[in-house]
Design a protein around this motif. Structure first.
Motif, PDB file in Angstrom:
ATOM      1  N   ASP A  36       0.855  -1.174   0.000  1.00 13.66           N
ATOM      2  CA  ASP A  36       0.000   0.000   0.000  1.00 13.66           C
ATOM      3  C   ASP A  36       0.897   1.231   0.000  1.00 13.66           C
ATOM      4  O   ASP A  36       2.126   1.119  -0.045  1.00 13.66           O
ATOM      5  CB  ASP A  36      -0.975   0.005   1.189  1.00 13.66           C
ATOM      6  N   ASN A  37       0.300   2.413   0.051  1.00 15.05           N
ATOM      7  CA  ASN A  37       1.083   3.646  -0.017  1.00 15.05           C
ATOM      8  C   ASN A  37       2.105   3.753   1.112  1.00 15.05           C
ATOM      9  O   ASN A  37       3.181   4.327   0.940  1.00 15.05           O
ATOM     10  CB  ASN A  37       0.158   4.868   0.042  1.00 15.05           C
ATOM     11  N   ASP A  38       1.771   3.213   2.269  1.00 15.31           N
ATOM     12  CA  ASP A  38       2.612   3.390   3.447  1.00 15.31           C
ATOM     13  C   ASP A  38       3.770   2.400   3.533  1.00 15.31           C
ATOM     14  O   ASP A  38       4.806   2.712   4.123  1.00 15.31           O
ATOM     15  CB  ASP A  38       1.764   3.274   4.721  1.00 15.31           C
ATOM     16  N   ILE A  40       5.052   0.355   0.750  1.00 13.79           N
ATOM     17  CA  ILE A  40       5.633  -0.136  -0.498  1.00 13.79           C
ATOM     18  C   ILE A  40       7.155   0.025  -0.526  1.00 13.79           C
ATOM     19  O   ILE A  40       7.880  -0.862  -0.986  1.00 13.79           O
ATOM     20  CB  ILE A  40       4.980   0.543  -1.730  1.00 13.79           C
ATOM     21  N   ILE A 134       5.337  12.665  -2.592  1.00 12.94           N
ATOM     22  CA  ILE A 134       4.125  11.862  -2.418  1.00 12.94           C
ATOM     23  C   ILE A 134       4.358  10.485  -3.031  1.00 12.94           C
ATOM     24  O   ILE A 134       4.698  10.364  -4.210  1.00 12.94           O
ATOM     25  CB  ILE A 134       2.917  12.537  -3.085  1.00 12.94           C
ATOM     26  N   VAL A 135       4.203   9.437  -2.231  1.00 12.52           N
ATOM     27  CA  VAL A 135       4.373   8.059  -2.692  1.00 12.52           C
ATOM     28  C   VAL A 135       2.992   7.438  -2.858  1.00 12.52           C
ATOM     29  O   VAL A 135       2.164   7.496  -1.950  1.00 12.52           O
ATOM     30  CB  VAL A 135       5.197   7.229  -1.685  1.00 12.52           C
ATOM     31  N   GLU A 136       2.757   6.843  -4.022  1.00 13.76           N
ATOM     32  CA  GLU A 136       1.454   6.231  -4.282  1.00 13.76           C
ATOM     33  C   GLU A 136       1.641   4.861  -4.925  1.00 13.76           C
ATOM     34  O   GLU A 136       2.305   4.733  -5.956  1.00 13.76           O
ATOM     35  CB  GLU A 136       0.621   7.123  -5.199  1.00 13.76           C
ATOM     36  N   TYR A 137       1.065   3.848  -4.303  1.00  9.18           N
ATOM     37  CA  TYR A 137       1.074   2.498  -4.872  1.00  9.18           C
ATOM     38  C   TYR A 137      -0.153   2.354  -5.763  1.00  9.18           C
ATOM     39  O   TYR A 137      -1.285   2.517  -5.310  1.00  9.18           O
ATOM     40  CB  TYR A 137       1.061   1.456  -3.757  1.00  9.18           C
ATOM     41  N   LEU A 138       0.070   2.036  -7.055  1.00  8.02           N
ATOM     42  CA  LEU A 138      -1.024   2.000  -8.027  1.00  8.02           C
ATOM     43  C   LEU A 138      -1.570   0.602  -8.279  1.00  8.02           C
ATOM     44  O   LEU A 138      -2.609   0.459  -8.923  1.00  8.02           O
ATOM     45  CB  LEU A 138      -0.569   2.612  -9.358  1.00  8.02           C
ATOM     46  N   VAL A 159       4.493   1.983  -8.855  1.00  3.69           N
ATOM     47  CA  VAL A 159       4.612   2.986  -7.801  1.00  3.69           C
ATOM     48  C   VAL A 159       4.931   4.339  -8.426  1.00  3.69           C
ATOM     49  O   VAL A 159       5.736   4.417  -9.360  1.00  3.69           O
ATOM     50  CB  VAL A 159       5.744   2.621  -6.808  1.00  3.69           C
ATOM     51  N   THR A 160       4.308   5.398  -7.927  1.00  2.00           N
ATOM     52  CA  THR A 160       4.657   6.743  -8.378  1.00  2.00           C
ATOM     53  C   THR A 160       5.209   7.561  -7.220  1.00  2.00           C
ATOM     54  O   THR A 160       4.827   7.377  -6.065  1.00  2.00           O
ATOM     55  CB  THR A 160       3.450   7.500  -8.971  1.00  2.00           C
ATOM     56  N   ARG A 170       7.306   7.304 -12.291  1.00  2.00           N
ATOM     57  CA  ARG A 170       6.516   6.073 -12.192  1.00  2.00           C
ATOM     58  C   ARG A 170       7.440   4.877 -12.418  1.00  2.00           C
ATOM     59  O   ARG A 170       8.157   4.814 -13.415  1.00  2.00           O
ATOM     60  CB  ARG A 170       5.382   6.066 -13.207  1.00  2.00           C
TER      61      ARG A 170
END
Length: 217
Positions: A36-38, A40, A134-138, A159-160, A170
């Motif tokens: 998840d975002n936290d 990854i 900002i970390v985002e799991y896609l 991941v972005t 990305r």
């Protein structure tokens, strides 16, 4: 926003390098986690920490200009990267990173510079100054890629990372190895990628030629 091509290319190399530095950490988990975002980044670190050596080659397209990129990593903290302009073979840069120093060799200018900043210093800088990204799991994605001429599909995490300036990175991270198999950079979210990098070969825990860690001049 004005970004020099050389600066952007160096930034791309730096971020790929930071992912490799994670492999120097000894991290062990006794349970499986869903990405998840936290978590990854923690999961990527855990995957990379398994390997004593990593070698890979990438093709990088920067605003329609072709570059090559090679990485040689050996635990605990020895790393060499080589990048070159495919339209000008004399335009090549080698970077050798040890625990305490980083040396950059400009082959075209026959020049080198050494900095008192090694692998672990760069890792600390990344932690201290990039916390605003900002970390985002896609999600998961089966990526078609090439390894030493053989085409294959590999399960990846997408991941972005978005900087305070709005630049988006990305990554397609191999779920088994932790290696970055593909990267795209957009100067603004939603734009066409300014940088596209694709892995063309990789080797794990294979002998690394000691010569790649020596002064190339």
């Amino acid at each position: 926003m004005i970004i020099r091509l050389d600066d952007l290319f160096n930034l791309c190399k730096y971020f790929i390098f930071i992912l490799l530095i994670f492999s120097s950490l000894h991290i062990n988990y006794t349970y499986a986690e869903s990405p998840d975002n936290d978590n990854i980044l923690k999961l990527i670190k855990n995957k990379l920490a398994k390997w004593n050596s990593i070698q890979y080659t990438m093709d990088i397209n920067i605003n329609e200009e072709p570059y090559g990129y090679k990485v040689f990593y050996r635990r605990p903290s020895t790393l060499t990267t080589v990048s070159w302009n495919k339209n000008d073979n004399t335009d090549k840069v080698t970077m050798i990173v040890s625990k305490n120093t980083t040396t950059v060799f400009d082959h075209k200018q026959n020049d080198k510079q050494t900095f008192d900043t090694g692998a672990f210093d760069l890792f600390r800088v990344n932690n201290e100054y990039d916390t605003g990204w900002i970390v985002e799991y896609l999600g998961k994605f089966d990526l078609s890629c090439t390894n030493s001429g053989k085409k294959e599909k590999r399960a990846t995490w997408v991941v972005t990372f978005t900087t305070q300036q709005g630049i988006e990175y990305r990554f397609w991270i191999d779920q088994y190895t932790g290696i970055n198999l593909r990267m795209e950079v957009r100067l603004k979210k939603g734009e066409k990628p300014y940088v596209v990098a694709k892995i063309t070969s990789f080797k794990l825990d294979k002998p690394v030629d000691k010569a790649v860690f020596k002064d190339p001049f």
